[in-house]
Enzyme design. Structure first.
Site, PDB file in Angstrom:
ATOM      1  N   CYS A  96     -19.556  21.240   4.443  1.00  0.00           N
ATOM      2  CA  CYS A  96     -18.558  20.169   4.382  1.00  0.00           C
ATOM      3  C   CYS A  96     -19.018  18.857   5.007  1.00  0.00           C
ATOM      4  O   CYS A  96     -19.156  17.850   4.325  1.00  0.00           O
ATOM      5  CB  CYS A  96     -17.257  20.640   5.045  1.00  0.00           C
ATOM      6  SG  CYS A  96     -16.389  21.911   4.102  1.00  0.00           S
ATOM      7  N   ILE A  97     -19.231  18.862   6.321  1.00  0.00           N
ATOM      8  CA  ILE A  97     -19.450  17.593   7.022  1.00  0.00           C
ATOM      9  C   ILE A  97     -20.727  16.873   6.579  1.00  0.00           C
ATOM     10  O   ILE A  97     -20.713  15.652   6.385  1.00  0.00           O
ATOM     11  CB  ILE A  97     -19.421  17.803   8.546  1.00  0.00           C
ATOM     12  CG1 ILE A  97     -18.055  18.363   8.954  1.00  0.00           C
ATOM     13  CG2 ILE A  97     -19.679  16.488   9.284  1.00  0.00           C
ATOM     14  CD1 ILE A  97     -17.928  18.639  10.436  1.00  0.00           C
TER      15      ILE A  97
END
Length: 421
Positions: free
Chosen positions: A263-264
């Site tokens: 995600c990040i």
């Protein structure tokens, strides 16, 4: 839909697709998993899980309730609902790679029939669902919103989180039309406690990117603060703990050796890509990514200085990396900063090895990283231990006791022979 049998087909049986299947099957939904990987399909049908949050016994339970996995796309012929849960990585040039979404959409197109609900769960930039996916599906001759329903619902799976799962985490849903939103919301309400409706697919797509961009920017902020706080002789960890006592207006974020997971490090680039297409630089994301990519090099520099104060050169030093996954207590290695650190230490001619009870194999640029079996012997033999991930099985007091010196990138240790990031 609540009163009629539903045949759900989930395309992509990874960290997103398999948990969806687990909750759907337990709610009485007839579910089939579709994946191009024959090894994943065979493993699941044999009762073996490849996902941290789903155990082998849970897979056996799902099979007993009628679940099956397949690579045969013809299973879509009888599907009432199709969820697309395929990877959306970055290419080598850090641009979005939607090849898996494109391939999955074409597969659905070939079996699309009136009344089908198609939901994209893969993280992407706003406009993908009502643009790329819709256009491919409508090549069938059917029209979204009239003949079939189309929606986007971002995954919010947090591997290793024992508190929040798919059922009790609010599910964001946005449809191509209001009717599409209603159809998708009614479906998810079969096995999710709370459904949050957005105005459309683009608002739902942006919600996911906003969540992770928020985290990315704030992690970058404390990473940059960690660098100058060290120079100023300030204990940033202590300052964060103090600030976190404020019951409003502050959310605690912590520095680390870099950002990991799917995600990040990935999602903000999807938003940045779209902003750049408008002719604007997305300065917050670009700066955050620059800082995050700087952290592995900074950790190596700090370790080199730590060793130098002990009269040891990094060249030839034995460096033990503790915790190789991107977050605690899971086996997921996606985008883990441990890989960059292992490569950087190796490039500096250090003798690098790793220890992680969750990992059986760890690939680096030169092949496979040597994984230690006996932690305590490895700690005694190394020149420095670098704590990259504080797994709950690690006895941090014992690590400090046996290692000559420790560099703690997670701020968890407070011992005389430990230096924190």
């Amino acid at each position: 839909m609540k009163d009629q049998p539903v045949h759900l087909v989930v395309i992509g049986l990874g960290y997103v697709g398999l948990p969806v299947i687990a909750h759907a099957v337990r709610s009485g939904i007839h579910c089939t998993g579709l994946d191009t990987s024959h090894s994943i399909v065979h493993g699941l049908n044999s009762g073996r899980s490849h996902v941290d949050d789903i155990s082998d016994s849970e897979v056996a339970e799902l099979l007993g309730r009628g679940f099956s996995a397949t690579s045969e796309t013809s299973v879509l012929q009888t599907a009432d609902v199709v969820l697309i849960c395929v990877p959306t990585p970055l290419r080598k040039d850090r641009e979005p790679d939607l090849s898996a979404v494109t391939a999955a959409s074409k597969t659905v197109r070939d079996f699309l029939h009136p009344g089908m609900l198609v939901v994209l769960e893969s993280t992407t930039y706003p406009g993908t669902t009502d643009g790329l996916v819709r256009e491919i599906l409508e090549e069938s001759g059917l029209i979204a919103g009239d003949d079939f329903n189309l929606a986007f619902s971002p995954e919010r799976i947090d591997p290793g989180n024992a508190t929040y799962n798919l059922k009790n985490t609010p599910k964001v849903v946005g449809g191509y039309t209001a009717q599409c939103t209603d159809r998708a919301a009614h479906f998810y309400e079969l096995f999710v406690d709370t459904v949050v409706r957005t105005r459309g697919t683009r608002e739902a797509e942006l919600a996911k990117l906003l969540e992770n961009t928020y985290r990315h920017v704030n992690i970058a902020l404390v990473n940059e603060m960690a660098i100058f706080c060290h120079e100023l002789g300030i204990d940033l960890w202590d300052s964060i703990d103090a600030a976190a006592t404020k019951p409003f207006g502050f959310s605690a974020f912590y520095p680390g050796p870099g950002v990991g997971g799917h995600c990040i490090p990935i999602d903000p680039n999807y938003l940045s890509h779209q902003v750049r297409s408008l002719g604007y630089p997305f300065k917050f994301v670009e700066l955050a990514e620059e800082i995050s990519q700087r952290m592995p090099n900074y950790v190596v520099q700090r370790v080199e200085k730590l060793l130098a104060r002990r009269g040891v050169q990094l060249d030839g030093a034995k460096v033990l990396l503790l915790g190789l996954t991107y977050k605690p207590d899971i086996s997921d290695q996606r985008e883990t900063p441990a890989r960059d650190l292992a490569n950087l230490f190796t490039s500096a001619h250090a003798v690098v090895s790793g220890f992680d009870p969750n990992v059986s194999e760890f690939t680096v640029d030169h092949g496979l990283l040597r994984l230690e079996i006996d932690l305590w012997s490895a700690l005694k033999a190394c020149d420095v231990a670098v704590l990259l991930q504080a797994h709950s099985v690690f006895d941090l007091d014992e690590i400090a006791k046996f290692a000559p010196v420790v560099f703690d990138t997670r701020g968890r240790m407070r011992h005389d022979n430990v230096e924190r990031l």
